[in-house]
Design a protein around this motif. Structure first.
Motif, short mmCIF file in Angstrom:
data_model
loop_
_atom_site.label_atom_id
_atom_site.label_comp_id
_atom_site.label_asym_id
_atom_site.label_seq_id
_atom_site.Cartn_x
_atom_site.Cartn_y
_atom_site.Cartn_z
N ASN A 1 66.04 8.64 30.99
CA ASN A 1 67.07 9.07 30.24
C ASN A 1 66.78 8.53 28.64
N ALA A 2 67.33 9.00 27.79
CA ALA A 2 68.28 8.78 26.24
C ALA A 2 69.31 8.15 26.39
N THR A 3 69.17 6.47 26.16
CA THR A 3 70.01 5.89 26.15
C THR A 3 71.17 5.63 25.29
N GLY A 4 70.67 5.58 24.16
CA GLY A 4 70.79 5.32 22.77
C GLY A 4 69.91 5.65 21.75
N SER A 5 71.00 5.80 20.51
CA SER A 5 70.22 6.16 18.87
C SER A 5 70.93 5.76 17.79
N TYR A 6 70.51 5.44 16.72
CA TYR A 6 71.40 5.09 15.60
C TYR A 6 69.76 6.17 14.35
N ARG B 1 75.32 -3.18 16.00
CA ARG B 1 75.85 -3.29 14.87
C ARG B 1 76.55 -2.02 15.19
N LEU B 2 76.27 -1.12 15.59
CA LEU B 2 77.34 0.51 15.83
C LEU B 2 78.57 0.02 16.42
N ARG B 3 79.20 1.18 15.68
CA ARG B 3 80.87 1.09 16.45
C ARG B 3 80.89 1.29 17.67
N ASP B 4 80.20 2.17 18.62
CA ASP B 4 80.32 3.15 19.67
C ASP B 4 79.50 1.81 20.51
N SER B 5 80.23 1.08 20.76
CA SER B 5 79.74 -0.48 22.01
C SER B 5 79.09 0.18 23.40
N SER B 6 79.84 2.30 23.42
CA SER B 6 78.87 1.90 24.41
C SER B 6 77.22 2.51 25.19
N MET B 7 76.41 2.16 23.86
CA MET B 7 74.94 2.94 23.81
C MET B 7 74.87 1.51 24.46
#
Length: 240
Positions: free
Chosen positions: A132-137, A224-230
């Protein structure tokens, strides 16, 4: 099986999957002949250490109209008059062995700086678990650099795509699908593998490329991303 952080071996594994081969830049082991041939075919190539990380020791070579060569390593540039001088320079460095030579991708840009995408793909314990893809930036290169490992900023992927004017969430869906297939392919070769951080490039014609997969990716940018859910999701998969 021992997981090998070797770009050449990884390229061979991914290239054996028909659906992935078209998303891989042309790659050869570095020799004098392969360098000559690649420069004739593409005029712009990249030299990468097979076992390198963090973008260290990556060299960009560009052939100009007079058959001279421009060489960039990090933010420094030198020029060679001809192929013989270039080959002598290669031989005089430690780049003669343990390197691959790769077609240089013309990555899409944000404010005239190339960018690519880091996407995390993970699976739970057990080889039957789906990937599963779980995060990206998005990673934007610093001024004067061609590698995004030396980054000026980390931003959300959708924001990066918007700034580069190359797409929307549909592009991201395609990237996630390619990353999952690539992770599955690597996981079949390395049964103990449970996470891969893929660097994915999008060129100026909106084609998607697998730059490489990292088996021990740095997770700090996700914090450091605003979306901490990742970040929380990535840590959950690491534990389960």
């Amino acid at each position: 099986m021992l997981i090998q952080r070797d770009k050449w071996i990884q390229y061979g594994i991914l290239g054996s999957e028909t659906s992935l081969a078209k998303h891989l830049p042309a790659t050869q082991l570095l020799t004098q002949n392969t360098l000559k041939n690649m420069l004739l075919q593409y005029s712009n190539v990249v030299l990468k250490p097979r076992n390198g990380s963090y973008g260290r020791d990556i060299v960009f070579i560009q052939r100009n109209r007079s058959n001279g060569y421009r060489i960039q390593n990090e933010d420094s540039t030198v020029h060679m008059k001809n192929i013989d001088q270039l080959l002598q320079w290669i031989q005089s460095t430690d780049k003669a062995d343990g390197y691959i030579v790769q077609e240089r991708l013309r990555l899409a840009q944000i404010q005239h700086k190339p960018f690519d995408i880091r996407i995390m793909v993970q699976r739970q314990k057990g080889t039957s678990s789906p990937w599963n893809a779980t995060g990206s930036y998005g990673k934007v290169a610093s001024q004067g650099y061609l590698v995004t490992n030396v980054t000026s900023r980390t931003i959300s992927v959708l924001r990066a795509l918007q700034l580069a004017r190359i797409g929307d969430s549909g592009v991201m869906n395609k990237i996630e699908k390619i990353a999952r297939i690539a992770a599955k392919c690597l996981g079949e070769h390395y049964p103990d593998l449970r996470q891969v951080g893929f660097d994915i490039g999008i060129d100026r014609k909106r084609r998607v490329w697998i730059i490489e997969g990292n088996y021990k990716p740095d997770l700090r940018p996700f914090r450091r991303l605003r979306d901490s859910s990742m970040y929380r999701r990535i840590l959950w998969y690491k534990e389960h």
